[in-house]
Write a protein that holds these residues in place. Structure first.
Motif, PDB file in Angstrom:
ATOM      1  N   GLU A  40       0.837  -1.190   0.000  1.00 42.98           N
ATOM      2  CA  GLU A  40       0.000   0.000   0.000  1.00 42.98           C
ATOM      3  C   GLU A  40       0.875   1.244   0.000  1.00 42.98           C
ATOM      4  OE1 GLU A  40      -2.429  -0.193   3.429  1.00 42.98           O
ATOM      5  OE2 GLU A  40      -3.420  -2.040   2.831  1.00 42.98           O
ATOM      6  N   ASN A  46       1.473   5.091   1.088  1.00 42.50           N
ATOM      7  CA  ASN A  46       1.075   6.009   2.141  1.00 42.50           C
ATOM      8  C   ASN A  46       0.785   7.361   1.481  1.00 42.50           C
ATOM      9  OD1 ASN A  46       0.598   7.345   4.467  1.00 42.50           O
ATOM     10  ND2 ASN A  46       2.661   7.090   5.319  1.00 42.50           N
ATOM     11  N   VAL A  47      -0.491   7.767   1.409  1.00 41.43           N
ATOM     12  CA  VAL A  47      -0.876   9.012   0.740  1.00 41.43           C
ATOM     13  C   VAL A  47      -0.976  10.194   1.696  1.00 41.43           C
ATOM     14  CG1 VAL A  47      -2.073   7.846  -1.133  1.00 41.43           C
ATOM     15  CG2 VAL A  47      -3.333   8.457   0.914  1.00 41.43           C
ATOM     16  N   THR A  48      -0.804  10.000   2.957  1.00 40.57           N
ATOM     17  CA  THR A  48      -0.932  11.091   3.919  1.00 40.57           C
ATOM     18  C   THR A  48       0.061  12.225   3.633  1.00 40.57           C
ATOM     19  OG1 THR A  48      -1.732   9.523   5.565  1.00 40.57           O
ATOM     20  CG2 THR A  48      -0.973  11.663   6.365  1.00 40.57           C
ATOM     21  N   PRO A  49       1.331  11.964   3.393  1.00 40.81           N
ATOM     22  CA  PRO A  49       2.242  13.082   3.075  1.00 40.81           C
ATOM     23  C   PRO A  49       1.860  13.798   1.779  1.00 40.81           C
ATOM     24  CG  PRO A  49       3.501  11.121   3.638  1.00 40.81           C
ATOM     25  CD  PRO A  49       2.068  10.705   3.532  1.00 40.81           C
ATOM     26  N   VAL A  71      -1.205  14.180   0.542  1.00 44.03           N
ATOM     27  CA  VAL A  71      -2.369  15.014   0.833  1.00 44.03           C
ATOM     28  C   VAL A  71      -1.944  16.256   1.610  1.00 44.03           C
ATOM     29  CG1 VAL A  71      -4.544  15.108   2.105  1.00 44.03           C
ATOM     30  CG2 VAL A  71      -4.000  13.099   0.735  1.00 44.03           C
ATOM     31  N   ASP A  72      -1.035  16.119   2.556  1.00 42.25           N
ATOM     32  CA  ASP A  72      -0.545  17.267   3.311  1.00 42.25           C
ATOM     33  C   ASP A  72       0.112  18.295   2.401  1.00 42.25           C
ATOM     34  OD1 ASP A  72      -1.463  16.165   5.640  1.00 42.25           O
ATOM     35  OD2 ASP A  72       0.491  15.378   6.279  1.00 42.25           O
TER      36      ASP A  72
END
Length: 139
Positions: free
Chosen positions: A17, A19-22, A24-25
Protein backbone atom coordinates in the motif's frame (compact mmCIF):
# COMPACT_ATOMS: atom_id res chain seq x y z
CA UNK A 1 28.11 -19.45 13.35
CA UNK A 2 31.16 -18.79 11.31
CA UNK A 3 33.60 -16.17 12.32
CA UNK A 4 32.93 -12.62 10.94
CA UNK A 5 29.43 -13.26 9.76
CA UNK A 6 26.37 -11.60 11.18
CA UNK A 7 23.34 -13.62 11.78
CA UNK A 8 21.07 -13.51 8.77
CA UNK A 9 17.46 -12.66 9.16
CA UNK A 10 14.62 -12.65 6.75
CA UNK A 11 14.19 -9.52 4.59
CA UNK A 12 11.13 -7.38 5.21
CA UNK A 13 8.21 -8.02 2.92
CA UNK A 14 7.57 -5.22 0.40
CA UNK A 15 4.71 -2.82 1.26
CA UNK A 16 1.69 -3.32 -0.90
CA UNK A 17 0.00 0.00 0.00
CA UNK A 18 1.13 3.55 -0.75
CA UNK A 19 1.08 6.01 2.14
CA UNK A 20 -0.88 9.01 0.74
CA UNK A 21 -0.93 11.09 3.92
CA UNK A 22 2.24 13.08 3.07
CA UNK A 23 0.95 13.65 -0.46
CA UNK A 24 -2.37 15.01 0.83
CA UNK A 25 -0.54 17.27 3.31
CA UNK A 26 1.64 18.76 0.59
CA UNK A 27 -1.33 19.27 -1.74
CA UNK A 28 -3.36 21.05 0.96
CA UNK A 29 -0.45 23.38 1.73
CA UNK A 30 -0.08 24.19 -1.98
CA UNK A 31 -3.82 24.82 -2.26
CA UNK A 32 -3.73 27.28 0.64
CA UNK A 33 -0.73 29.05 -0.90
CA UNK A 34 -2.50 29.42 -4.25
CA UNK A 35 -5.72 30.63 -2.62
CA UNK A 36 -3.84 33.32 -0.72
CA UNK A 37 -1.60 34.49 -3.57
CA UNK A 38 -4.03 34.37 -6.53
CA UNK A 39 -5.83 37.65 -5.70
CA UNK A 40 -2.50 39.41 -5.16
CA UNK A 41 -1.15 38.36 -8.53
CA UNK A 42 -4.03 39.90 -10.51
CA UNK A 43 -3.73 43.39 -9.03
CA UNK A 44 0.02 43.51 -8.46
CA UNK A 45 0.96 43.97 -12.11
CA UNK A 46 1.67 47.60 -12.96
CA UNK A 47 2.05 48.40 -16.64
CA UNK A 48 3.14 51.45 -18.55
CA UNK A 49 1.29 50.74 -21.77
CA UNK A 50 2.70 52.03 -25.03
CA UNK A 51 0.73 54.47 -27.15
CA UNK A 52 -0.37 53.84 -30.69
CA UNK A 53 -1.83 55.83 -33.54
CA UNK A 54 -4.38 53.13 -34.33
CA UNK A 55 -8.12 53.60 -34.32
CA UNK A 56 -10.19 53.61 -31.17
CA UNK A 57 -11.22 50.29 -29.72
CA UNK A 58 -14.85 51.31 -29.57
CA UNK A 59 -16.98 54.35 -29.94
CA UNK A 60 -17.15 56.72 -27.02
CA UNK A 61 -20.52 56.28 -25.36
CA UNK A 62 -22.76 59.27 -25.77
CA UNK A 63 -23.46 61.17 -22.57
CA UNK A 64 -25.89 63.92 -21.60
CA UNK A 65 -25.20 66.15 -18.60
CA UNK A 66 -28.16 66.98 -16.37
CA UNK A 67 -27.58 69.49 -13.57
CA UNK A 68 -29.89 70.22 -10.63
CA UNK A 69 -28.72 73.41 -8.93
CA UNK A 70 -29.26 74.54 -5.34
CA UNK A 71 -32.64 76.11 -6.18
CA UNK A 72 -33.84 72.92 -7.91
CA UNK A 73 -33.61 74.32 -11.45
CA UNK A 74 -32.77 71.86 -14.23
CA UNK A 75 -30.01 72.37 -16.79
CA UNK A 76 -29.45 70.03 -19.74
CA UNK A 77 -25.92 70.34 -21.18
CA UNK A 78 -25.53 73.67 -19.30
CA UNK A 79 -28.74 75.13 -20.79
CA UNK A 80 -31.76 75.85 -18.55
CA UNK A 81 -34.71 73.61 -19.34
CA UNK A 82 -38.23 72.97 -18.08
CA UNK A 83 -39.29 69.50 -16.91
CA UNK A 84 -41.56 69.04 -19.96
CA UNK A 85 -38.85 70.06 -22.42
CA UNK A 86 -36.40 67.84 -20.51
CA UNK A 87 -38.75 64.89 -20.94
CA UNK A 88 -38.88 65.50 -24.70
CA UNK A 89 -35.11 65.97 -25.05
CA UNK A 90 -34.37 62.79 -23.09
CA UNK A 91 -36.91 60.81 -25.10
CA UNK A 92 -35.37 61.94 -28.39
CA UNK A 93 -31.88 61.09 -27.08
CA UNK A 94 -33.12 57.63 -26.04
CA UNK A 95 -34.62 57.06 -29.51
CA UNK A 96 -31.33 58.02 -31.19
CA UNK A 97 -29.20 55.82 -28.91
CA UNK A 98 -30.73 53.77 -26.08
CA UNK A 99 -27.27 53.35 -24.49
CA UNK A 100 -26.89 57.09 -23.90
CA UNK A 101 -25.67 57.75 -20.38
CA UNK A 102 -27.16 60.51 -18.25
CA UNK A 103 -24.54 62.21 -16.07
CA UNK A 104 -26.50 63.59 -13.14
CA UNK A 105 -24.91 66.41 -11.16
CA UNK A 106 -26.90 67.64 -8.17
CA UNK A 107 -26.03 70.30 -5.62
CA UNK A 108 -25.49 68.97 -2.09
CA UNK A 109 -28.32 71.12 -0.76
CA UNK A 110 -30.92 69.83 -3.24
CA UNK A 111 -33.63 67.72 -1.59
CA UNK A 112 -33.38 64.03 -2.42
CA UNK A 113 -36.88 64.05 -3.87
CA UNK A 114 -35.88 66.51 -6.59
CA UNK A 115 -33.01 64.26 -7.65
CA UNK A 116 -35.35 61.25 -7.74
CA UNK A 117 -37.77 63.23 -9.93
CA UNK A 118 -34.97 63.91 -12.42
CA UNK A 119 -34.03 60.22 -12.40
CA UNK A 120 -37.67 59.28 -12.97
CA UNK A 121 -37.90 61.60 -15.98
CA UNK A 122 -34.84 59.93 -17.48
CA UNK A 123 -36.14 56.41 -16.89
CA UNK A 124 -39.57 57.23 -18.33
CA UNK A 125 -37.84 58.66 -21.39
CA UNK A 126 -36.03 55.34 -21.90
CA UNK A 127 -32.57 56.11 -20.49
CA UNK A 128 -31.51 53.43 -18.03
CA UNK A 129 -27.82 54.33 -17.68
CA UNK A 130 -27.53 57.06 -15.06
CA UNK A 131 -24.21 58.13 -13.60
CA UNK A 132 -23.90 60.30 -10.51
CA UNK A 133 -21.11 62.86 -10.65
CA UNK A 134 -19.46 63.87 -7.37
CA UNK A 135 -16.45 65.92 -6.41
CA UNK A 136 -13.48 64.04 -4.99
CA UNK A 137 -12.26 65.42 -1.70
CA UNK A 138 -8.48 65.43 -1.37
CA UNK A 139 -7.16 63.94 1.90
Amino acid sequence: MPFGRLPSRQADAPMSEINVTPLVDVMLVLLVIFILTAPLMTSAIRLDLPSSEGGEAGGVPQAIALVVDAQGALFLNDQPITPEALRQQLASAARRNPLTELELRADASVPYGRVVEAMGLAQKAGLSRIGFVAQVVAP
